[in-house]
Design an enzyme around this catalytic site. Structure first.
Site, PDB file in Angstrom:
ATOM      1  N   GLU A  85       9.943   1.266  10.571  1.00  0.00           N
ATOM      2  CA  GLU A  85      10.990   2.293  10.427  1.00  0.00           C
ATOM      3  C   GLU A  85      10.287   3.633  10.524  1.00  0.00           C
ATOM      4  OE1 GLU A  85      14.001   1.546  10.513  1.00  0.00           O
ATOM      5  OE2 GLU A  85      13.915  -0.580  10.065  1.00  0.00           O
ATOM      6  N   LYS A 136       0.848  -1.192   0.000  1.00  0.00           N
ATOM      7  CA  LYS A 136       0.000   0.000   0.000  1.00  0.00           C
ATOM      8  C   LYS A 136       0.880   1.236   0.000  1.00  0.00           C
ATOM      9  CE  LYS A 136      -1.729   2.919   2.741  1.00  0.00           C
ATOM     10  NZ  LYS A 136      -1.763   4.093   1.855  1.00  0.00           N
ATOM     11  N   GLU A 145       9.479  15.892  15.719  1.00  0.00           N
ATOM     12  CA  GLU A 145       9.881  15.853  14.303  1.00  0.00           C
ATOM     13  C   GLU A 145       9.039  16.876  13.536  1.00  0.00           C
ATOM     14  OE1 GLU A 145       8.682  12.468  11.835  1.00  0.00           O
ATOM     15  OE2 GLU A 145      10.757  12.295  11.174  1.00  0.00           O
ATOM     16  N   CYS A 171      13.495  11.292   6.852  1.00  0.00           N
ATOM     17  CA  CYS A 171      13.520  10.783   8.216  1.00  0.00           C
ATOM     18  C   CYS A 171      14.881  11.019   8.854  1.00  0.00           C
ATOM     19  CB  CYS A 171      13.183   9.297   8.213  1.00  0.00           C
ATOM     20  SG  CYS A 171      14.134   8.385   6.997  1.00  0.00           S
TER      21      CYS A 171
HETATM   22  P1  NAD Z   1       2.344   8.065   7.928  1.00  0.00           P
HETATM   23  O1  NAD Z   1       2.649   7.319   9.168  1.00  0.00           O
HETATM   24  O2  NAD Z   1       1.288   9.093   7.970  1.00  0.00           O
HETATM   25  O3  NAD Z   1       1.926   7.042   6.772  1.00  0.00           O
HETATM   26  C1  NAD Z   1       2.763   5.981   6.347  1.00  0.00           C
HETATM   27  C2  NAD Z   1       1.914   4.944   5.625  1.00  0.00           C
HETATM   28  O4  NAD Z   1       1.032   4.345   6.566  1.00  0.00           O
HETATM   29  C3  NAD Z   1       1.030   5.522   4.535  1.00  0.00           C
HETATM   30  O5  NAD Z   1       0.968   4.637   3.444  1.00  0.00           O
HETATM   31  C4  NAD Z   1      -0.323   5.618   5.234  1.00  0.00           C
HETATM   32  O6  NAD Z   1      -1.402   5.617   4.328  1.00  0.00           O
HETATM   33  C5  NAD Z   1      -0.292   4.356   6.076  1.00  0.00           C
HETATM   34  N1  NAD Z   1      -1.215   4.345   7.211  1.00  0.00           N
HETATM   35  C6  NAD Z   1      -1.796   5.387   7.834  1.00  0.00           C
HETATM   36  N2  NAD Z   1      -2.605   4.958   8.830  1.00  0.00           N
HETATM   37  C7  NAD Z   1      -2.533   3.606   8.842  1.00  0.00           C
HETATM   38  C8  NAD Z   1      -3.122   2.589   9.648  1.00  0.00           C
HETATM   39  N3  NAD Z   1      -3.954   2.872  10.640  1.00  0.00           N
HETATM   40  N4  NAD Z   1      -2.818   1.297   9.384  1.00  0.00           N
HETATM   41  C9  NAD Z   1      -1.955   0.994   8.397  1.00  0.00           C
HETATM   42  N5  NAD Z   1      -1.371   1.907   7.598  1.00  0.00           N
HETATM   43  C10 NAD Z   1      -1.635   3.210   7.822  1.00  0.00           C
HETATM   44  O7  NAD Z   1       3.735   8.683   7.421  1.00  0.00           O
HETATM   45  P2  NAD Z   1       3.991   9.677   6.198  1.00  0.00           P
HETATM   46  O8  NAD Z   1       3.461  11.029   6.561  1.00  0.00           O
HETATM   47  O9  NAD Z   1       3.558   9.046   4.930  1.00  0.00           O
HETATM   48  O10 NAD Z   1       5.597   9.708   6.158  1.00  0.00           O
HETATM   49  C11 NAD Z   1       6.380  10.568   6.921  1.00  0.00           C
HETATM   50  C12 NAD Z   1       6.945   9.857   8.138  1.00  0.00           C
HETATM   51  O11 NAD Z   1       7.691   8.724   7.720  1.00  0.00           O
HETATM   52  C13 NAD Z   1       7.912  10.703   8.939  1.00  0.00           C
HETATM   53  O12 NAD Z   1       7.641  10.549  10.307  1.00  0.00           O
HETATM   54  C14 NAD Z   1       9.284  10.098   8.606  1.00  0.00           C
HETATM   55  O13 NAD Z   1      10.258  10.282   9.593  1.00  0.00           O
HETATM   56  C15 NAD Z   1       8.933   8.672   8.417  1.00  0.00           C
HETATM   57  N6  NAD Z   1       9.945   7.989   7.602  1.00  0.00           N
HETATM   58  C16 NAD Z   1      10.779   7.074   8.210  1.00  0.00           C
HETATM   59  C17 NAD Z   1      11.775   6.445   7.474  1.00  0.00           C
HETATM   60  C18 NAD Z   1      12.697   5.442   8.113  1.00  0.00           C
HETATM   61  O14 NAD Z   1      13.266   4.627   7.401  1.00  0.00           O
HETATM   62  N7  NAD Z   1      12.873   5.457   9.426  1.00  0.00           N
HETATM   63  C19 NAD Z   1      11.923   6.731   6.111  1.00  0.00           C
HETATM   64  C20 NAD Z   1      11.061   7.660   5.540  1.00  0.00           C
HETATM   65  C21 NAD Z   1      10.062   8.267   6.286  1.00  0.00           C
END
Ligand code: NAD
Length: 481
Positions: free
Chosen positions: A250, A175, A383, A284
């Site tokens: 992650e 997804k 963050e 991130c």
């Molecule tokens: P997010 O947590 O809002 O969403 C991530 C994914 O999860 C999306 O596909 C979203 O649709 C899905 N999602 C949302 N609610 C869900 C649920 N209840 N159940 C299952 N899936 C669900 O994050 P974002 O805004 O897309 O990305 C930014 C964040 O990602 C930042 O906090 C960043 O630090 C982190 N990030 C971490 C890494 C790493 O490797 N540590 C890398 C890139 C980004």
């Protein structure tokens, strides 16, 4: 007419059972709709899992070298469309063209890298107590892997989950983030063209709370790999663990660069600026705290402000720093600017929306520098996920190290120093999954493990390289007498 993309399930391009779609707008020009995608439901997600379960056995039994050939062809198919995919990434996510091109290249490289790994997987022969016994380990796939990915590296992150999962013989359901799903469907098209068996990879677009949740809940999935915010990821971790699944999360970061008294202030400012403002601060691993020794503080700030002010902000296709991905992300960054000021930090540069026709309508924000930040301030703890750097002044190396570590996250950390002993101590004591000396906090080669400490990661598993393959593999021990 806006193009309406479909889900990729069981080797077919299909519409959602909901009959609904959602639009993705260009963050540099929100009046422009880039594409529409299926607003899928839990029912669509369950169908994708069923397709993956059906395909699982055939793909598991496909010999590793053949799996590798499929991945290699997929990487090459992506390479053939690199320019179009790069432009799609800029249009949906907003990052600057060179950053987007680099990310697409990374996805291609990941497919080629794991193509080689697939051929090499199998197991290891061990010494047995009897000469009549052949004792060996066999590396088996976990089964069906559910992959849930964020918008900020919309092609590289899906690639670094998909390629090892498929290399190891798992079927997958994926997804993508709703803000930038197009490039993931490009991967699906590349895998289709490469001859991946129908159902071995399925991509379903739509809300995380419906599609993502169903992937986690559904009995057909065996492992969950999630990258995204700590807020969502911690719930995902619990749900997946409760369901008895292997899970990897992650998550966020609040990454420091420690600038010591032996550092050259100009060099340190360059390292911090590229870490903080690259990809509009939406990494991130972005540097969001510069922890600076008082003896170099003022010169460092002067150099950092000069760099922040020289950055050319505008649409990513022909500017150095693109917009934030959405109105909500921009608003959140501007709220953090207000909070920082209300808590007593000094705005040294930026802090608002830039002027000019090219940036009039998009979600643009200026590269922003705050000084006089206390490590307990909101700006130093949460963050921001925008181009905002908090400068925290410290009196000595020990205090700097303590401040660098005094945070809930632990993804990446760097030190700028000319003193080898300090560098060694930092490597030894920094609480972060990635530690760098005289380098920016962002960026990582594809063959080294990636993951964090504390709230940045579930810690048990790493991604990328051989460590990335381990998550998708179970070892069997075999006695053959
Ligand atoms: P997010 O947590 O809002 O969403 C991530 C994914 O999860 C999306 O596909 C979203 O649709 C899905 N999602 C949302 N609610 C869900 C649920 N209840 N159940 C299952 N899936 C669900 O994050 P974002 O805004 O897309 O990305 C930014 C964040 O990602 C930042 O906090 C960043 O630090 C982190 N990030 C971490 C890494 C790493 O490797 N540590 C890398 C890139 C980004």
């Amino acid at each position: 007419m806006t193009e309406v993309s479909q889900n990729y399930v069981g080797g077919e391009w299909v519409s959602s059972e909901t009959g609904e779609t959602f639009d993705v707008q260009n963050p540099a020009d929100p009046d422009e709709t880039v594409a529409s995608y299926q607003r899928s439901s839990a029912v669509d997600a369950a169908e994708a899992v069923a397709a993956a379960v059906d395909a699982s056995d055939e793909w598991r039994r496909t010999p590793g070298p053949e799996r590798g050939r499929v991945l290699r062809r997929a990487g090459t198919a992506l390479a053939d469309r690199k320019d179009e995919i790069t432009e799609m990434l800029v249009a949906e996510e907003g990052k600057a063209r060179p950053e987007a091109a680099g990310e697409v290249q990374r996805a291609i490289d990941i497919f080629h890298y794991f193509a080689g790994k697939a051929a090499d997987l199998g197991g290891t022969v061990k010494g047995a107590s009897s000469r009549d016994t052949t004792l060996y380990t066999r590396e088996e796939p976990v089964g069906v892997a559910a992959l849930i990915t964020p918008w900020n590296y919309p092609i590289a992150i899906p690639a670094w989950k998909l390629a090892p999962a498929l290399a190891a013989g798992n079927a997958v359901v994926l997804k993508p983030a709703t803000l930038a799903p197009g490039v993931v469907l490009e991967i699906a098209a590349a895998l289709d063209e490469a001859g991946l068996p129908a159902g071995a990879c399925n991509v379903v677009t739509g809300p995380g709370s419906e599609v993502g949740s169903e992937f986690i809940r559904n009995d057909g999935t065996d492992a969950v790999s999630f990258t995204g915010s700590s807020r969502v990821g911690e719930t995902v971790y619990e749900q997946a663990t409760d369901a008895g699944k292997r899970v990897q999360t992650e998550l966020g970061g609040k990454n420091p660069t420690l600038v010591t008294d032996s550092a050259d202030p100009a060099e340190a400012a360059e390292i911090v600026a590229t870490g903080a403002f690259g990809t509009t601060g939406q990494s991130c691993t972005a540097c969001s705290r510069a922890v600076v020794h008082e003896s170099v503080h003022d010169e460092f700030v002067e150099e950092l402000v000069a760099r922040a002010e020289s950055i050319d902000v505008g649409p990513g296709l022909d500017h150095e720093m693109g917009p934030q991905v959405s109105a909500a992300e921009l608003e959140s960054t501007l709220e953090y600017v207000d909070i920082a000021q209300s808590e007593g930090a000094t705005l040294a540069s930026g802090g608002g929306r830039p002027d000019g026709d090219a940036v009039a309508d998009g979600h643009f924000v200026e590269p922003t520098v705050f000084t006089d930040v206390d490590n307990d301030d909101t700006l130093a703890c949460e963050e921001v996920f925008g181009p905002v750097i908090a400068v925290i002044e410290v009196d000595n190396f020990d205090e700097g190290l303590a401040v660098a570590n005094d945070v809930e996250y632990g993804l990446s950390a760097s030190v700028v120093t000319d003193d080898h002993t300090e560098a060694k101590r930092f490597v030894d004591e920094a609480e972060a999954g990635v530690v760098k000396v005289n380098e920016k906090t962002t960026g990582l080669e594809l063959h080294v493990p990636f993951g964090g400490f504390k709230r940045s990661s579930s810690e048990t598993w790493r991604e990328q390289g051989d460590a990335g393959l381990e998550f998708y593999t179970i070892e069997k021990t075999v006695y053959d007498n």
